[in-house]
Design an enzyme around this catalytic site. Structure first.
Site: not given
Ligand code: ZN
Length: 498
Positions: A267, A263-264, A293
């Site tokens: 980003h 997830h990170e 997101e």
């Molecule tokens: Zn996030």
């Protein structure tokens, strides 16, 4: 000032603002990762002072005049124009807030955040409650300086996702409620997927080793980033050549750390692929939470939970944990990391129940800022909503109202962007799949091709376009949450044979 003088003054202003940002973000990184616990309140108070100074510099009447004069120039280059317009929009309400109240608000949030960490560790909401109530009170005060809106909460929503209002989110969450709540009941009643092997003992040091496999698969450049541990994982983009991530390791939940890292990395990939010309510019700070997101969820859910992703990566995980995984075939592993089951912790929720965690927070925040809730019972109302939507009730403060960092930081209006971004990602994925054979690329470790697509379509522009413009540019149509709903229903009907 003539045009060139104004442009020069603006460049100087951007340099100064980005210097403040760098100092504050570096301190934030330090406080969240390595600084000793006892030193945090001292540092937090100084950070509040710096934030106050940056704020005062931004709303200095001389700067505001310079921004307005620039905005009035007709033949201004498009990059400066966008940057100035975005700043003026963001400053429209902020400039009405007295700087001393701003600093006090920032300091209160830093302290609340520190107490929250302690309260969570001690599983004691009562310790955090007065600080939370203070943050709510000051949030109301902060937005009361802004021009009047029918919904105070709309200011907060707009701060995290440009042009989104309560009305827009109501429509989005109504669809989620209508389509997903009954469907989740069917999934709960279906034959359950075995996930027990994910919860055996997984040494955190070896989990960290596996992150090297994932980072190299995703081509995350460690010369322009780093990975650390924090209570609440986050990504810290200091510049396009310094985008750091954090993660956390749960000894009895191997999927949690892996998916959180992916997830990170989503980003980080987004920030690391901005066009260098935006480095230090306000455009680099204008990527909305929803768009951000969408990029993290796209990597985590739409790619990171797919079988194709795990074809090249699973053997390395098995090699690190042969005692737990050697007898688990790839298909069973992939099914397990996709299994759905109503649970208490948002960040560890599966894809299907995840938006209901957000719905709960959205309804709570909306009620708080409409003054429709008894603030002394927030923890109970939280638990009631879990029971209503997910059929389960938190058995402790730490698994209930204390689980998220956001409210301690005064980040109201942030949560809804998580569900919204996940829905944007479904629409982006449809566009990507029409251009690329995504599964074959994943299975053959060709992540750079996917990253190039994302860079060309989305990342290079940073915050140049609004979310609404980005969706149309990338997918040829306005935001349509039906893609998200269809994706979830299709995926989980197959997974659970319903
Ligand atoms: Zn996030």
């Amino acid at each position: 000032m003539n045009k060139q003088e104004l442009i020069d003054a603006y460049e100087e202003f951007e340099m100064k603002y980005s210097a403040y940002y760098l100092a504050m973000a570096t301190m934030e990184w330090d406080i969240s990762t390595t600084s000793p616990k006892n030193g945090k309140p001292y540092a937090a108070m100084r950070m509040g002072v710096l934030q106050g100074e940056a704020f005062a510099a931004m709303i200095d009447p001389k700067n505001l005049k310079m921004l307005n004069d620039l905005a009035a120039i007709e033949d201004l280059d498009s990059l400066t124009k966008r940057s100035v317009t975005a700043r003026l929009k963001d400053l429209a309400g902020m400039q009405l807030v007295p700087p001393d109240r701003y600093t006090y608000f920032e300091q209160t949030k830093h302290l609340a955040n520190h107490i929250w960490e302690q309260a969570k560790a001690e599983n004691n909401y009562k310790l955090f409650e007065p600080h939370l109530l203070k943050v709510i009170e000051l949030t109301k005060e902060y937005y009361s300086y802004y021009p009047k809106k029918d919904e105070l909460y709309d200011w907060m929503l707009d701060d995290y996702e440009r042009d989104m209002t309560t009305k827009d989110y109501d429509a989005f969450f109504d669809l989620i409620k209508e389509k997903l709540v009954p469907f989740i009941k069917k999934v709960v009643a279906a034959k359950q997927i075995d996930t027990s092997f994910l919860h055996k003992e997984y040494d955190p040091i070896k989990q960290r080793q596996f992150m090297d496999t994932i980072m190299s698969y995703i081509h995350y450049n460690l010369d322009a980033g780093m990975i650390a541990v924090s209570v609440h994982p986050f990504t810290c983009g200091l510049s396009i050549n310094d985008v750091r991530i954090t993660t956390r390791y749960n000894t009895h939940d191997v999927a949690s750390g892996i998916l959180s890292t992916i997830h990170e990395l989503g980003h980080a990939t987004c920030m690391g692929q901005f066009d260098p010309k935006y480095d230090g510019s306000y455009i680099a700070h204008c990527v909305t939470s929803g768009i951000h997101e969408s990029q993290s969820r796209l990597l985590e859910n739409y790619l990171g939970r797919s079988k194709s992703f795990w074809i090249p990566n699973y053997p390395a995980l098995q090699a690190l944990f042969p005692e737990n995984l050697n007898s688990v075939p790839l298909d069973d592993f992939v099914a397990a990391i996709n299994a759905s089951m109503p649970s208490l912790i948002r960040t560890e929720a599966d894809e299907l129940t995840y938006p209901l965690h957000i719905l709960i927070r959205y309804e709570l925040e909306k009620a708080i800022f409409r003054d429709q809730v008894d603030l002394s019972k927030l923890d109970q109302i939280w638990a009631d909503k879990y029971e209503e939507y997910l059929g389960i009730r938190p058995d402790s403060d730490a698994t209930g109202i204390l689980q998220d960092v956001h409210w301690s930081q005064g980040s109201f209006g942030y949560f809804p962007t998580y569900a919204l971004g996940t829905a944007y990602a479904a629409q982006f994925m449809k566009a990507m799949r029409s251009d690329l054979d995504v599964d074959s690329l994943l299975a053959n470790s060709q992540m750079p091709v996917i990253k190039d697509w994302l860079k060309e379509k989305i990342h290079q522009y940073a915050g140049l376009y609004t979310p609404k413009e980005t969706l149309v540019r990338v997918t040829g149509e306005a935001f349509n949450p039906q893609y998200y709903i269809d994706y979830l229903l299709d995926k989980f009907s197959k997974l659970y044979h319903i």
